[in-house]
Scaffold this motif. Structure first.
Motif, PDB file in Angstrom:
ATOM      1  N   ALA A  34       0.832  -1.203   0.000  1.00  0.00           N
ATOM      2  CA  ALA A  34       0.000   0.000   0.000  1.00  0.00           C
ATOM      3  C   ALA A  34       0.868   1.255   0.000  1.00  0.00           C
ATOM      4  N   THR A  35       1.984   1.213   0.734  1.00  0.00           N
ATOM      5  CA  THR A  35       2.918   2.345   0.752  1.00  0.00           C
ATOM      6  C   THR A  35       3.456   2.619  -0.643  1.00  0.00           C
ATOM      7  N   ALA A  36       3.807   1.539  -1.354  1.00  0.00           N
ATOM      8  CA  ALA A  36       4.343   1.703  -2.706  1.00  0.00           C
ATOM      9  C   ALA A  36       3.274   2.196  -3.672  1.00  0.00           C
ATOM     10  N   ILE A  37       2.077   1.660  -3.562  1.00  0.00           N
ATOM     11  CA  ILE A  37       0.995   2.070  -4.465  1.00  0.00           C
ATOM     12  C   ILE A  37       0.638   3.539  -4.273  1.00  0.00           C
ATOM     13  N   ALA A  38       0.739   4.017  -3.026  1.00  0.00           N
ATOM     14  CA  ALA A  38       0.425   5.420  -2.756  1.00  0.00           C
ATOM     15  C   ALA A  38       1.346   6.356  -3.530  1.00  0.00           C
ATOM     16  N   ASP A  48       7.822  -4.205  -7.461  1.00  0.00           N
ATOM     17  CA  ASP A  48       9.285  -4.236  -7.510  1.00  0.00           C
ATOM     18  C   ASP A  48       9.887  -3.458  -6.347  1.00  0.00           C
ATOM     19  N   ALA A  49       9.310  -2.312  -6.023  1.00  0.00           N
ATOM     20  CA  ALA A  49       9.828  -1.497  -4.927  1.00  0.00           C
ATOM     21  C   ALA A  49       9.748  -2.250  -3.602  1.00  0.00           C
ATOM     22  N   VAL A  50       8.674  -2.996  -3.402  1.00  0.00           N
ATOM     23  CA  VAL A  50       8.520  -3.773  -2.167  1.00  0.00           C
ATOM     24  C   VAL A  50       9.540  -4.903  -2.127  1.00  0.00           C
ATOM     25  N   GLN A  51       9.667  -5.652  -3.220  1.00  0.00           N
ATOM     26  CA  GLN A  51      10.590  -6.785  -3.233  1.00  0.00           C
ATOM     27  C   GLN A  51      12.026  -6.325  -3.037  1.00  0.00           C
ATOM     28  N   ASP A  52      12.399  -5.218  -3.677  1.00  0.00           N
ATOM     29  CA  ASP A  52      13.762  -4.697  -3.529  1.00  0.00           C
ATOM     30  C   ASP A  52      14.023  -4.301  -2.082  1.00  0.00           C
ATOM     31  N   ALA A  53      13.050  -3.661  -1.453  1.00  0.00           N
ATOM     32  CA  ALA A  53      13.202  -3.238  -0.065  1.00  0.00           C
ATOM     33  C   ALA A  53      13.349  -4.433   0.867  1.00  0.00           C
ATOM     34  N   ALA A  76      10.136   2.890   5.206  1.00  0.00           N
ATOM     35  CA  ALA A  76      11.097   3.894   4.737  1.00  0.00           C
ATOM     36  C   ALA A  76      11.898   3.350   3.563  1.00  0.00           C
ATOM     37  N   ALA A  77      12.266   2.057   3.628  1.00  0.00           N
ATOM     38  CA  ALA A  77      13.000   1.449   2.522  1.00  0.00           C
ATOM     39  C   ALA A  77      12.146   1.412   1.265  1.00  0.00           C
ATOM     40  N   VAL A  78      10.867   1.090   1.413  1.00  0.00           N
ATOM     41  CA  VAL A  78       9.956   1.064   0.263  1.00  0.00           C
ATOM     42  C   VAL A  78       9.826   2.464  -0.334  1.00  0.00           C
ATOM     43  N   ARG A  79       9.642   3.476   0.518  1.00  0.00           N
ATOM     44  CA  ARG A  79       9.503   4.852   0.012  1.00  0.00           C
ATOM     45  C   ARG A  79      10.765   5.294  -0.722  1.00  0.00           C
ATOM     46  N   ASN A  80      11.937   4.930  -0.202  1.00  0.00           N
ATOM     47  CA  ASN A  80      13.184   5.282  -0.878  1.00  0.00           C
ATOM     48  C   ASN A  80      13.228   4.682  -2.275  1.00  0.00           C
ATOM     49  N   ASN A  81      12.823   3.419  -2.389  1.00  0.00           N
ATOM     50  CA  ASN A  81      12.812   2.769  -3.697  1.00  0.00           C
ATOM     51  C   ASN A  81      11.834   3.451  -4.644  1.00  0.00           C
ATOM     52  N   CYS A  82      10.673   3.799  -4.120  1.00  0.00           N
ATOM     53  CA  CYS A  82       9.666   4.476  -4.949  1.00  0.00           C
ATOM     54  C   CYS A  82      10.182   5.812  -5.457  1.00  0.00           C
ATOM     55  N   ARG A  83      10.832   6.570  -4.586  1.00  0.00           N
ATOM     56  CA  ARG A  83      11.361   7.876  -5.000  1.00  0.00           C
ATOM     57  C   ARG A  83      12.413   7.704  -6.089  1.00  0.00           C
ATOM     58  N   GLN A  84      13.233   6.666  -5.981  1.00  0.00           N
ATOM     59  CA  GLN A  84      14.225   6.416  -7.020  1.00  0.00           C
ATOM     60  C   GLN A  84      13.545   6.127  -8.352  1.00  0.00           C
ATOM     61  N   GLN A  85      12.475   5.349  -8.309  1.00  0.00           N
ATOM     62  CA  GLN A  85      11.772   5.035  -9.550  1.00  0.00           C
ATOM     63  C   GLN A  85      11.109   6.278 -10.138  1.00  0.00           C
ATOM     64  N   LEU A  86      10.583   7.142  -9.283  1.00  0.00           N
ATOM     65  CA  LEU A  86       9.974   8.378  -9.774  1.00  0.00           C
ATOM     66  C   LEU A  86      11.019   9.288 -10.405  1.00  0.00           C
ATOM     67  N   ARG A  87      12.203   9.361  -9.795  1.00  0.00           N
ATOM     68  CA  ARG A  87      13.276  10.167 -10.392  1.00  0.00           C
ATOM     69  C   ARG A  87      13.680   9.591 -11.740  1.00  0.00           C
ATOM     70  N   ALA A  88      13.726   8.255 -11.826  1.00  0.00           N
ATOM     71  CA  ALA A  88      14.108   7.620 -13.090  1.00  0.00           C
ATOM     72  C   ALA A  88      13.093   7.917 -14.179  1.00  0.00           C
ATOM     73  N   LEU A 100      19.790   2.138  -0.137  1.00  0.00           N
ATOM     74  CA  LEU A 100      18.366   2.107   0.130  1.00  0.00           C
ATOM     75  C   LEU A 100      18.043   2.337   1.594  1.00  0.00           C
ATOM     76  N   LEU A 101      18.990   2.065   2.451  1.00  0.00           N
ATOM     77  CA  LEU A 101      18.806   2.228   3.885  1.00  0.00           C
ATOM     78  C   LEU A 101      20.017   2.970   4.436  1.00  0.00           C
ATOM     79  N   PRO A 102      19.944   3.520   5.655  1.00  0.00           N
ATOM     80  CA  PRO A 102      21.088   4.235   6.208  1.00  0.00           C
ATOM     81  C   PRO A 102      22.330   3.363   6.224  1.00  0.00           C
ATOM     82  N   PRO A 103      23.504   3.931   5.928  1.00  0.00           N
ATOM     83  CA  PRO A 103      24.720   3.129   5.884  1.00  0.00           C
ATOM     84  C   PRO A 103      25.144   2.663   7.270  1.00  0.00           C
ATOM     85  N   VAL A 104      25.992   1.648   7.279  1.00  0.00           N
ATOM     86  CA  VAL A 104      26.542   1.157   8.536  1.00  0.00           C
ATOM     87  C   VAL A 104      27.418   2.237   9.149  1.00  0.00           C
TER      88      VAL A 104
END
Length: 307
Positions: A34-38, A48-53, A76-88, A100-104
Motif C-alpha cells: 500500500a505504501t508503494a501504491i500510494a 518491484d519497490a517492495v521486493q527490492d526493499a 522507509a526502505a519502500v519509500r526510498n525505492n519508490c522515489r528512485q523510480q519516480l526520479r528515473a 536504500l537504507l542508512p549506511p553502517v
C-alpha cells in the motif's frame, strides 16, 4: 501485542531464524505494498519497490537496533525505492541503488554474510537462471551496485540489467517464501569450498604459476571483458597478470560468492611502495562457468573498498 510480536520475530530473524523473517514479511506485505501504491500507483513498479526493499532489509537486518520499529524501517526502505523510480521516470540520474537504507556507522558492523541467512539466499539464487543470478549476485552481494557497472561486467545493456533484476526479485522472493524453513548445510558447505578453492587459485597465481592456473581453469576460448571496454581471450588475461605480478603487486581476496555456475570475487590490490598507483585499489570479477571451467570473465575496477 502486535509490536511485541514484530519485535520477537525480528530478534529471531537476527539470530538466524529465517522462518521468522518470512512470517514478519507476510504480516506486513499488504501495508508495504500500500505504501508503494500510494507513490507509484497500481503498477508493476510498486511490487518491484517492495521486493527490492525486502531483499535489502534482509541483508541489513542485523543493523536494526530497535526491533520494535521494524515496520517504519521497512516502509522507509519502500519509500526510498519508490522515489528512485519516480526520479528515473523523469530522466534524472538515479543514485547508487545500493543506498536504500542508512549506511553502517559502526566499524564493528559488517555486511551480512552470516551463515543462516546467506545460505537461505544462496539456495534461493540456485533456483534462478544463470543470467539473472549474475545480476542479482552483483546487485545485492557485492560492491558493484550501479546498473552501468553491472552491465559492463555482464556484457549487457543497463536496460537489460533492470529487467533481469525485476524478474530476479520476483523469482527470488517466491523461492525464499518456499524455502524459509529448510536446512541449507549443503549450500553453506559448497560456498565454503568455493571460497577455499578461490583462495588457492589466487595463491597459485601469486607464486608465479598463473600461466598454468589460467590454462587449467579457463576454457581455451574463454572470453575476458574488462570494464566493458577491453575484450579478449586467455592471452589478454595472461598479459594482465604478468603486468600486475611482475611489478610485485599483491592481491588480497576478501569476499567470494558462488551460485551453481556463477562465481563472484571481490579483491584488493596491494601495490608496492615503489609504485603505489600501479593498480586500482579494488577489483570485482564475475565468472561464468561451464563444467567447472571459466567460459567468461568480467572484470571491474574500483577506487575504494566496496564494503
Amino acid at each position: 501485542m502486535a509490536e511485541e510480536l514484530d519485535e520477537s520475530l525480528v530478534r529471531s530473524a537476527q539470530a538466524g531464524d529465517m522462518a521468522a523473517f518470512a512470517a514478519l514479511v507476510e504480516r506486513h506485505r499488504a501495508a508495504l505494498r500500500a505504501t508503494a501504491i500510494a507513490l507509484l500507483g497500481y503498477t508493476d513498479d510498486a511490487e518491484d519497490a517492495v521486493q527490492d526493499a525486502l531483499l535489502t532489509a534482509l541483508q541489513r537486518l542485523p543493523e536494526l537496533r530497535e526491533p520494535s520499529a521494524v515496520v517504519p524501517w521497512l516502509k522507509a526502505a519502500v519509500r526510498n525505492n519508490c522515489r528512485q523510480q519516480l526520479r528515473a521516470r523523469k530522466a534524472v540520474p538515479v543514485a547508487d541503488p545500493g543506498l536504500l537504507l542508512p549506511p553502517v556507522t559502526s566499524p564493528g558492523e559488517e555486511r551480512l554474510e552470516q551463515a543462516a541467512t546467506a545460505d537461505w539466499i544462496r539456495r534461493g539464487l540456485d533456483g534462478l537462471s544463470a543470467p539473472i543470478r549474475e545480476v542479482m549476485m552483483l546487485r545485492y552481494f557485492s560492491g558493484v551496485t550501479q546498473y552501468r557497472q553491472i552491465a559492463a561486467l555482464c556484457g549487457i545493456s543497463p536496460d537489460t540489467v533492470a529487467s533481469r533484476l525485476r524478474d530476479g526479485r520476483r523469482a527470488l522472493a517466491q523461492q525464499l517464501r518456499q524455502t524459509a524453513e529448510a536446512s541449507f548445510d549443503e549450500a553453506g558447505a559448497r560456498a565454503e569450498a568455493w571460497h577455499r578453492e578461490s583462495a588457492q587459485i589466487v595463491g597459485s597465481m601469486l607464486d608465479g604459476s598463473f600461466g598454468t592456473v589460467v590454462e587449467d581453469w579457463y576454457h581455451p576460448h574463454a572470453l575476458v571483458d574488462v570494464m566493458g571496454l577491453i575484450h579478449g581471450d586467455r592471452s589478454l588475461l595472461l598479459d594482465m597478470l604478468d603486468w600486475t605480478f611482475s611489478a610485485d603487486v599483491g592481491v588480497r581476496l576478501h569476499h567470494t560468492m558462488a551460485s551453481k555456475d556463477v562465481l563472484l570475487w571481490e579483491a584488493d590490490f596491494v601495490n608496492p611502495p615503489s609504485d603505489p598507483e600501479h593498480c586500482p585499489p579494488t577489483m570485482v570479477a564475475l565468472f561464468s562457468l561451464e563444467q567447472g571451467r571459466v567460459a567468461r570473465m568480467g572484470i571491474s575496477y574500483g577506487t575504494h573498498h566496496p564494503g
